[in-house]
Design a protein around this motif. Structure first.
Motif, short mmCIF file in Angstrom:
data_model
loop_
_atom_site.label_atom_id
_atom_site.label_comp_id
_atom_site.label_asym_id
_atom_site.label_seq_id
_atom_site.Cartn_x
_atom_site.Cartn_y
_atom_site.Cartn_z
N ILE A 1 0.85 -1.19 0.00
CA ILE A 1 0.00 0.00 0.00
C ILE A 1 0.88 1.23 0.00
CG2 ILE A 1 -1.77 1.29 1.24
CD1 ILE A 1 -2.71 -1.31 2.47
N LEU A 2 0.66 2.13 -0.96
CA LEU A 2 1.40 3.39 -1.05
C LEU A 2 0.45 4.55 -0.80
CD1 LEU A 2 3.53 2.67 -4.26
CD2 LEU A 2 4.21 2.37 -1.86
N ILE A 3 0.84 5.46 0.08
CA ILE A 3 0.04 6.64 0.42
C ILE A 3 0.91 7.87 0.28
CG2 ILE A 3 -1.33 7.78 2.21
CD1 ILE A 3 -1.81 4.99 3.41
N ASP A 4 0.45 8.84 -0.52
CA ASP A 4 1.25 10.04 -0.75
C ASP A 4 1.35 10.90 0.50
OD1 ASP A 4 2.59 11.81 -2.86
OD2 ASP A 4 1.08 13.18 -2.02
N SER A 5 0.22 11.11 1.19
CA SER A 5 0.21 11.92 2.41
C SER A 5 -1.03 11.57 3.22
CB SER A 5 0.24 13.41 2.09
OG SER A 5 -0.92 13.79 1.34
N ALA A 6 -1.03 12.00 4.49
CA ALA A 6 -2.15 11.72 5.38
C ALA A 6 -2.32 12.85 6.38
CB ALA A 6 -1.94 10.40 6.10
N GLN A 7 -3.57 13.08 6.77
CA GLN A 7 -3.88 14.06 7.81
C GLN A 7 -4.88 13.44 8.78
OE1 GLN A 7 -4.82 15.32 4.41
NE2 GLN A 7 -2.61 15.64 4.13
N ILE A 8 -4.85 13.91 10.01
CA ILE A 8 -5.80 13.44 11.01
C ILE A 8 -6.30 14.63 11.83
CG2 ILE A 8 -3.97 12.94 12.70
CD1 ILE A 8 -5.72 10.56 13.65
N ASP A 9 -7.61 14.64 12.10
CA ASP A 9 -8.19 15.64 12.98
C ASP A 9 -9.12 14.92 13.95
OD1 ASP A 9 -10.63 15.21 11.64
OD2 ASP A 9 -10.20 16.80 10.20
N LEU A 10 -9.97 15.66 14.63
CA LEU A 10 -10.80 15.06 15.66
C LEU A 10 -11.99 14.29 15.12
CD1 LEU A 10 -10.84 17.90 18.35
CD2 LEU A 10 -9.41 15.85 18.27
N LYS A 11 -12.20 14.32 13.80
CA LYS A 11 -13.32 13.60 13.20
C LYS A 11 -12.92 12.63 12.10
CE LYS A 11 -16.91 17.06 14.08
NZ LYS A 11 -17.96 17.92 13.46
N ASN A 12 -11.82 12.96 11.39
CA ASN A 12 -11.49 12.21 10.18
C ASN A 12 -10.01 11.86 10.11
OD1 ASN A 12 -14.18 12.55 9.04
ND2 ASN A 12 -13.58 14.67 8.65
N VAL A 13 -9.76 10.78 9.41
CA VAL A 13 -8.41 10.45 8.94
C VAL A 13 -8.45 10.50 7.42
CG1 VAL A 13 -6.61 8.70 8.81
CG2 VAL A 13 -7.93 8.98 10.92
N THR A 14 -7.59 11.35 6.82
CA THR A 14 -7.62 11.55 5.37
C THR A 14 -6.33 11.02 4.75
OG1 THR A 14 -8.97 13.55 5.63
CG2 THR A 14 -7.84 13.24 3.52
N LEU A 15 -6.48 10.15 3.75
CA LEU A 15 -5.35 9.61 3.00
C LEU A 15 -5.41 10.15 1.58
CD1 LEU A 15 -5.59 5.86 4.12
CD2 LEU A 15 -4.46 7.76 5.29
N ASN A 16 -4.29 10.58 1.02
CA ASN A 16 -4.23 11.17 -0.32
C ASN A 16 -3.41 10.31 -1.26
OD1 ASN A 16 -5.63 13.74 0.32
ND2 ASN A 16 -3.87 14.07 1.64
N LYS A 17 -3.94 10.14 -2.47
CA LYS A 17 -3.27 9.40 -3.55
C LYS A 17 -2.82 8.02 -3.08
CE LYS A 17 -1.86 13.45 -6.19
NZ LYS A 17 -2.95 13.26 -7.16
N ILE A 18 -3.78 7.12 -3.03
CA ILE A 18 -3.55 5.78 -2.52
C ILE A 18 -3.40 4.80 -3.67
CG2 ILE A 18 -4.49 3.93 -1.06
CD1 ILE A 18 -6.02 7.33 -0.78
N THR A 19 -2.42 3.90 -3.55
CA THR A 19 -2.25 2.81 -4.50
C THR A 19 -2.16 1.51 -3.72
OG1 THR A 19 -0.99 4.23 -6.02
CG2 THR A 19 -0.82 1.85 -6.35
N VAL A 20 -2.98 0.54 -4.10
CA VAL A 20 -2.99 -0.76 -3.41
C VAL A 20 -2.69 -1.85 -4.42
CG1 VAL A 20 -4.33 -2.37 -2.02
CG2 VAL A 20 -4.68 0.10 -1.75
#
Length: 298
Positions: A1-20
């Motif tokens: 699994i390749l993930i370009d970037s990720a962010q986390i806050d109090l409601k969501n986890v966001t993954l950008n440009k994912i390759t599986v």
């Protein structure tokens, strides 16, 4: 699994440009899965109780490619069931209680045996998958397709991972029917074209059920064409039906012609207004036949 970037806050986890790139033998094409963004929802209060439960997921512009191996869709159903079994998930939980949403998806299937052209690509797919009554092994599917070639459709279905079973229903209105269009439809489309050669605008209701409970591998297809002002040519008889209305219902073992009415003429342009009701077997032999003729032209 390749993930370009990720962010986390109090409601969501966001993954950008994912390759599986899964190692499963059901697919061998590279890459297998791409997505511009995946947003996972969670409740921060669960973390205070030492739990992390994904309550929802939103997937933007996913692309899924599958090369079907021996076993086809049965392998996929078994594969998904095996994953859920290995995760040892409880039958009922808060997992994905808000559903998983795929937006503007592209799905590409390659199967030399099942698909008429060996390949089927569908674009513009929006799909919501949600557990039924909280059961992660009983999933309900709803969505729509806006594809440049295939047109616009509503889709719904159910996936029972205890069996496993998959039931799909596709409906569409005001579709333009042609030879290329019908020949591209798996299982029944080419049979329809070869038998009736319909041309014009139709409404489509299709169902495809896969049942692999106990490894029995039963597939049950059904397709209904409802049309108005169609033209169709029945290949076994030298006749053409124009300005046709009615329904053609095709299952895995019979063809039902219901209230098919139109102007019927032969190669010499002799004809009449005819109304058909018939049930045919797979060899196009009539089991039931009712023909009513009026307005004869000689």
């Amino acid at each position: 699994i390749l993930i370009d970037s990720a962010q986390i806050d109090l409601k969501n986890v966001t993954l950008n440009k994912i390759t599986v790139n899964p190692t499963s033998t059901i697919t061998i094409e590279n890459p297998k899965f791409l997505a511009e963004k995946i947003v996972f929802e969670y409740d921060v209060l669960d973390l205070l109780n030492s739990k992390f439960i994904i309550s929802g997921a939103d997937v933007l512009a996913p692309e899924l490619s599958l090369i079907m191996q021996e076993g086809g869709v049965w392998s996929i159903l078994d594969y998904i069931k095996n994953i859920t079994d290995k995760l040892n998930l409880p039958e009922y939980s808060e997992l994905l209680k808000n559903g998983a949403v795929g937006r503007n998806a592209t799905v590409r299937l390659i199967d030399k045996k099942f698909l008429p052209k060996g390949e089927l690509t569908v674009t513009g797919l929006d799909l919501v998958i949600k557990p039924y009554s909280g059961s992660i092994k009983d999933l309900r599917l709803n969505g729509n397709i806006c594809d440049e070639f295939y047109g616009n459709y509503d889709i719904s279905g159910r996936m029972d991972l205890n069996a496993p079973k998959l039931n799909l229903k596709v409906t569409a209105k005001d579709l333009s029917v042609s030879e290329d269009f019908l020949r591209s439809i798996p299982v029944l489309g080419e049979k329809f074209w070869n038998t009736y050669k319909p041309r014009g605008k139709v409404a489509i209701d299709g169902m495809l059920n896969f049942d692999n409970e106990g490894g029995k591998k039963i597939m049950t297809p059904a397709l209904k064409l409802s049309f108005n002002d169609m033209e169709t040519t029945y290949v076994d008889w030298p006749i053409t039906v124009s300005r046709a209305t009615g329904e053609l219902i095709f299952t895995d073992n019979k063809i039902n012609i219901k209230d098919l009415e139109g102007f019927v003429f032969d190669v010499g342009q002799q004809g009449a207004n005819v109304k058909f009701n018939a049930i045919l077997d797979l060899g196009n032999r009539a089991k039931e036949l009712d023909i009513r003729i009026s307005d004869i032209v000689l």
